[in-house]
Motif scaffolding. Structure first.
Motif, PDB file in Angstrom:
ATOM      1  N   TYR A 215      24.081   8.569 -10.109  1.00  0.00           N
ATOM      2  CA  TYR A 215      24.283   7.930 -11.400  1.00  0.00           C
ATOM      3  C   TYR A 215      25.255   8.775 -12.211  1.00  0.00           C
ATOM      4  N   THR A 216      25.995   8.149 -13.086  1.00  0.00           N
ATOM      5  CA  THR A 216      26.887   8.908 -13.963  1.00  0.00           C
ATOM      6  C   THR A 216      26.333   8.850 -15.387  1.00  0.00           C
ATOM      7  N   ILE A 217      26.543   9.956 -16.093  1.00  0.00           N
ATOM      8  CA  ILE A 217      26.056  10.055 -17.463  1.00  0.00           C
ATOM      9  C   ILE A 217      27.147  10.670 -18.324  1.00  0.00           C
ATOM     10  N   ASP A 218      27.138  10.272 -19.586  1.00  0.00           N
ATOM     11  CA  ASP A 218      28.040  10.863 -20.561  1.00  0.00           C
ATOM     12  C   ASP A 218      27.293  12.006 -21.231  1.00  0.00           C
TER      13      ASP A 218
ATOM     14  N   TYR B 108       0.826  -1.197   0.000  1.00  0.00           N
ATOM     15  CA  TYR B 108       0.000   0.000   0.000  1.00  0.00           C
ATOM     16  C   TYR B 108       0.867   1.256   0.000  1.00  0.00           C
ATOM     17  N   CYS B 109       1.998   1.144   0.643  1.00  0.00           N
ATOM     18  CA  CYS B 109       2.904   2.310   0.718  1.00  0.00           C
ATOM     19  C   CYS B 109       3.761   2.356  -0.534  1.00  0.00           C
ATOM     20  N   ILE B 110       3.159   2.754  -1.626  1.00  0.00           N
ATOM     21  CA  ILE B 110       3.881   2.775  -2.904  1.00  0.00           C
ATOM     22  C   ILE B 110       4.888   3.920  -2.863  1.00  0.00           C
ATOM     23  N   ALA B 111       6.145   3.591  -2.952  1.00  0.00           N
ATOM     24  CA  ALA B 111       7.173   4.626  -2.822  1.00  0.00           C
ATOM     25  C   ALA B 111       7.190   5.526  -4.047  1.00  0.00           C
ATOM     26  N   VAL B 112       7.290   6.834  -3.832  1.00  0.00           N
ATOM     27  CA  VAL B 112       7.486   7.764  -4.944  1.00  0.00           C
ATOM     28  C   VAL B 112       8.931   7.639  -5.411  1.00  0.00           C
ATOM     29  N   PRO B 113       9.235   8.057  -6.628  1.00  0.00           N
ATOM     30  CA  PRO B 113      10.620   7.970  -7.087  1.00  0.00           C
ATOM     31  C   PRO B 113      11.545   8.756  -6.168  1.00  0.00           C
ATOM     32  N   ARG B 114      12.631   8.133  -5.789  1.00  0.00           N
ATOM     33  CA  ARG B 114      13.608   8.830  -4.961  1.00  0.00           C
ATOM     34  C   ARG B 114      14.311   9.898  -5.770  1.00  0.00           C
ATOM     35  N   THR B 115      14.862  10.842  -5.045  1.00  0.00           N
ATOM     36  CA  THR B 115      15.767  11.786  -5.689  1.00  0.00           C
ATOM     37  C   THR B 115      16.877  10.997  -6.374  1.00  0.00           C
ATOM     38  N   ARG B 116      17.178  11.387  -7.584  1.00  0.00           N
ATOM     39  CA  ARG B 116      18.229  10.750  -8.362  1.00  0.00           C
ATOM     40  C   ARG B 116      19.221  11.829  -8.738  1.00  0.00           C
ATOM     41  N   ILE B 117      20.497  11.621  -8.451  1.00  0.00           N
ATOM     42  CA  ILE B 117      21.528  12.582  -8.821  1.00  0.00           C
ATOM     43  C   ILE B 117      22.261  12.058 -10.049  1.00  0.00           C
ATOM     44  N   LEU B 118      22.303  12.889 -11.082  1.00  0.00           N
ATOM     45  CA  LEU B 118      23.015  12.549 -12.308  1.00  0.00           C
ATOM     46  C   LEU B 118      24.294  13.375 -12.333  1.00  0.00           C
ATOM     47  N   ALA B 119      25.428  12.712 -12.211  1.00  0.00           N
ATOM     48  CA  ALA B 119      26.709  13.410 -12.107  1.00  0.00           C
ATOM     49  C   ALA B 119      27.478  13.321 -13.413  1.00  0.00           C
ATOM     50  N   THR B 120      28.090  14.434 -13.774  1.00  0.00           N
ATOM     51  CA  THR B 120      28.925  14.471 -14.962  1.00  0.00           C
ATOM     52  C   THR B 120      30.114  15.386 -14.684  1.00  0.00           C
ATOM     53  N   GLY B 121      31.054  15.432 -15.611  1.00  0.00           N
ATOM     54  CA  GLY B 121      32.251  16.241 -15.402  1.00  0.00           C
ATOM     55  C   GLY B 121      33.383  15.423 -14.827  1.00  0.00           C
TER      56      GLY B 121
ATOM     57  N   PRO C 113      20.394   5.708 -23.975  1.00  0.00           N
ATOM     58  CA  PRO C 113      21.060   4.910 -22.935  1.00  0.00           C
ATOM     59  C   PRO C 113      20.726   5.416 -21.534  1.00  0.00           C
ATOM     60  N   GLU C 114      20.501   4.498 -20.629  1.00  0.00           N
ATOM     61  CA  GLU C 114      20.189   4.860 -19.246  1.00  0.00           C
ATOM     62  C   GLU C 114      21.450   5.276 -18.496  1.00  0.00           C
ATOM     63  N   PRO C 115      21.313   6.189 -17.507  1.00  0.00           N
ATOM     64  CA  PRO C 115      22.462   6.515 -16.647  1.00  0.00           C
ATOM     65  C   PRO C 115      22.930   5.268 -15.894  1.00  0.00           C
ATOM     66  N   ARG C 116      24.189   5.278 -15.486  1.00  0.00           N
ATOM     67  CA  ARG C 116      24.783   4.133 -14.778  1.00  0.00           C
ATOM     68  C   ARG C 116      24.850   4.421 -13.277  1.00  0.00           C
ATOM     69  N   LEU C 117      24.299   3.506 -12.473  1.00  0.00           N
ATOM     70  CA  LEU C 117      24.354   3.666 -11.017  1.00  0.00           C
ATOM     71  C   LEU C 117      25.804   3.561 -10.562  1.00  0.00           C
ATOM     72  N   ALA C 118      26.252   4.576  -9.825  1.00  0.00           N
ATOM     73  CA  ALA C 118      27.641   4.595  -9.347  1.00  0.00           C
ATOM     74  C   ALA C 118      27.723   4.256  -7.859  1.00  0.00           C
ATOM     75  N   VAL C 119      26.946   4.938  -7.025  1.00  0.00           N
ATOM     76  CA  VAL C 119      26.990   4.711  -5.576  1.00  0.00           C
ATOM     77  C   VAL C 119      25.607   4.956  -4.984  1.00  0.00           C
ATOM     78  N   THR C 120      25.384   4.383  -3.803  1.00  0.00           N
ATOM     79  CA  THR C 120      24.152   4.632  -3.054  1.00  0.00           C
ATOM     80  C   THR C 120      24.531   5.164  -1.671  1.00  0.00           C
ATOM     81  N   PRO C 121      23.602   5.862  -1.001  1.00  0.00           N
ATOM     82  CA  PRO C 121      23.959   6.463   0.287  1.00  0.00           C
ATOM     83  C   PRO C 121      24.232   5.421   1.366  1.00  0.00           C
ATOM     84  N   THR C 122      25.170   5.736   2.212  1.00  0.00           N
ATOM     85  CA  THR C 122      25.500   4.883   3.355  1.00  0.00           C
ATOM     86  C   THR C 122      24.354   4.907   4.360  1.00  0.00           C
TER      87      THR C 122
END
Length: 588
Positions: free
Chosen positions: A511-514, A477-490, A547-556
């Motif tokens: 996530y990292t993106i080209d 019942y507790c359908i989670a909304v999409p979490r904040t997603r950080i797309l990092a580049t540079g 192409p989808e972004p690539r997951l790099a890390v998740t929070p501790t």
């Protein structure tokens, strides 16, 4: 029959770029013209002229036109099939402005296909060198504008930003005050006509393809200090504060997905474009990058480059004295926020050199050797005057908020990285961004839904389940909304230890993106989107094949509990290091 394709253009500071993509979103052609190297006759440095006062910065308009001629000839020589182009759109460096002379519309509309365009248009501009985003010569105009509308915060509430020296309204005000005869030379047509005479770089570029004055789009128009971002019309008080008769010289702004019309016959006759090729409104380079990075609601894009830049997709923004709120280029009902931090990679490299013998490996090891939160030690690192906040110098504070002169090297490294990312979260939240946690419930889910109430609702049937099974039902019942997603580049996005700190501070996966040529690619995506936007098709639907972004890390685990009080401390200490909170106008 040739497979359809779509063109994306980017009229940037140092070069003109083009990308062609097919219907599967694959890049099938790309090229560029570098202004300094390929057009040396204009004698620019970095694509610009820096004037003797070191404040005024301009670019020659005809250089941009000649670059377009050059790149189209290169495409023609390579055998590019222009007839397959169904639509094109583009981007221009934000804030720059172009001033068309009276009568130029007729020359633009009737340009001879036997001549390069720059030859036909050489006498069409009342200002031959356009002011651009690097200009910081309009401090007095900024002050006057803020005073006219009731202060910096009120201006930000109207237009999305306080007065900035590079913003177009202030540049127009300077031209009017210093050269009123030049301002009066710019063409006028009746209010409401689908034409205009003062262009942004983006709408100027669209005009070249359209063979008519192209309108300013909502998104780039909200970087002028002139557009009411809520109603998406020009602010009369801001227009009047800048120059007389300005509304007639700007024309009516349009949604960023607007199809402006078919390509000018000039391009069909000279290059073989189909007469049915559509021109989708051009926008600014930053909004186009948002499209190129395929941001969606809740996403943050962080470009970790020479300067660090944040792009945010926001539903309900709160304009502040730092940062900018712009109309969203792919969804006219929402907004994007832009935050620029001048002390980016050069600051990280300086601390790397001082504290890690110039080695990123040593830097990463030092970062790993210290605990998250740095035992309460916080730092502010600004080698040059920062934009967000307005501060300069190195400021270190221990866990008791006492200022100290130095930190051990490994503490210094973590204080730098944590401080840079805490500043980004604090200022993003000031603009109305909300970081979404793992188990936030969608708005339509009843607030009163608890395991106890659900148990009573389901009655005796539920009693046959174990506690574990019951908990599973509750979680469904507790359908989670999409979490904040950080797309990092540079550059720094390749360092996982740095990204881990970013993830922990924001309590969000990274996530990292080209994003090579993201403004150009975003313009090509927007060309496709423009053809279907009126049918309520979203950009996200258009770019599903990308192409989808690539997951790099998740929070501790526990990061949010650790950093929440530190963020409050950092925000309070930031007020102590601000250089001059009353200053209005800052360069990018």
């Amino acid at each position: 029959m040739a497979a359809p394709c779509y063109l994306g253009w980017d009229f940037s500071t140092q070069q003109l770029k083009v990308i062609a993509i097919d219907e599967q979103l694959r890049v099938v052609y790309e090229d560029n013209v570098h202004f300094d190297k390929d057009l040396p006759e204009f004698k620019t440095q970095g694509g610009v002229y820096i004037h003797s006062d070191r404040l005024t910065v301009t670019s020659p308009v005809l250089m941009w036109v000649k670059a377009l001629d050059m790149i189209l000839e290169k495409m023609k020589s390579s055998g590019f099939n222009f007839s397959q182009v169904r639509a094109l759109s583009g981007a221009g460096q934000q804030h720059g402005s172009v001033y068309w002379k009276k009568g130029s519309i007729h020359i633009l509309k009737n340009a001879s296909s036997k001549l390069p365009l720059h030859q036909s248009l050489k006498a069409c501009f009342s200002v031959s060198n356009s002011p651009i985003w690097m200009d910081s010569s309009t401090a007095s105009q900024c002050s006057a504008l803020e005073k006219a509308v009731g202060g910096a915060q009120h201006l930000a509430s109207i237009t999305g930003s306080r007065a900035y020296e590079r913003f177009t309204g202030n540049q127009i005000a300077k031209i009017y005050s210093q050269n009123p005869e030049v301002y009066m030379q710019t063409e006028l047509v009746p209010t409401g006509a689908p034409q205009k005479r003062i262009s942004l770089v983006s709408s100027f570029a669209a005009s070249l393809f359209l063979g008519a004055y192209a309108p300013i789009d909502y998104s780039d128009g909200s970087g002028m200090n002139l557009l009411q971002i809520w109603e998406k019309v020009w602010s009369v008080s801001c227009l009047n504060a800048c120059a007389p008769g300005l509304e007639e010289k700007l024309g009516c702004p349009v949604p960023s997905h607007s199809v402006l019309g078919p390509i000018s016959p000039y391009y069909s006759q000279r290059y073989g474009f189909s007469p049915d090729c559509k021109i989708v409104a051009f926008t600014g380079d930053n909004p186009a990058s948002l499209a190129g990075m395929r941001l969606q609601e809740g996403d943050i894009a962080i470009s970790l480059g020479t300067s660090d830049t944040l792009f945010l997709w926001i539903q309900e923004p709160t304009p502040a004295l730092e940062g900018h709120i712009l109309c969203n280029p792919v969804d006219s009902q929402t907004y994007m926020a832009l935050l620029c931090f001048k002390n980016g990679s050069l600051m990280r490299e300086r601390i790397r050199d001082d504290c890690a013998s110039g080695s990123w490996d040593e830097f990463s090891k030092a970062l790993s050797s210290t605990v998250a939160g740095n035992n309460g030690n916080l730092g502010f690192y600004f080698d040059v005057m920062e934009i967000t906040p307005e501060a300069v110098g190195i400021h270190r504070f221990n866990r008791d908020n006492q200022k100290v002169s130095d930190f051990p090297k490994e503490v210094e490294i973590r204080a730098l990285i944590e401080g840079q990312f805490m500043a980004k979260r604090i200022h993003a939240e000031k603009l109305g961004y909300k970081v979404k946690g793992k188990l936030e419930v969608q708005r339509e889910s009843p607030d009163h839904l608890t395991p106890t109430s659900l148990f009573s609702l389901l009655g005796s049937v539920v009693q046959i389940f174990t506690i574990c099974t019951f908990s599973l039902i509750y979680m469904l019942y507790c359908i989670a909304v999409p979490r904040t997603r950080i797309l990092a580049t540079g550059g720094a996005s390749h360092n996982k230890k740095i990204l881990q700190v970013l993830s922990d501070v924001f309590n969000a996966p990274v996530y990292t993106i080209d994003t090579a040529n993201s403004a150009c690619l975003g313009s090509a995506y927007r060309a496709i989107h423009g053809l279907v936007a009126e049918m309520n098709v979203s950009l996200a639907d258009v770019v599903k094949l990308a192409p989808e972004p690539r997951l790099a890390v998740t929070p501790t685990t526990g990061a949010e509990e650790l950093y929440r009080p530190l963020l409050k401390r950092y925000a309070a200490l930031e007020q102590k290091v601000i250089y001059n909170p009353t200053s209005s106008c800052l360069a990018k």
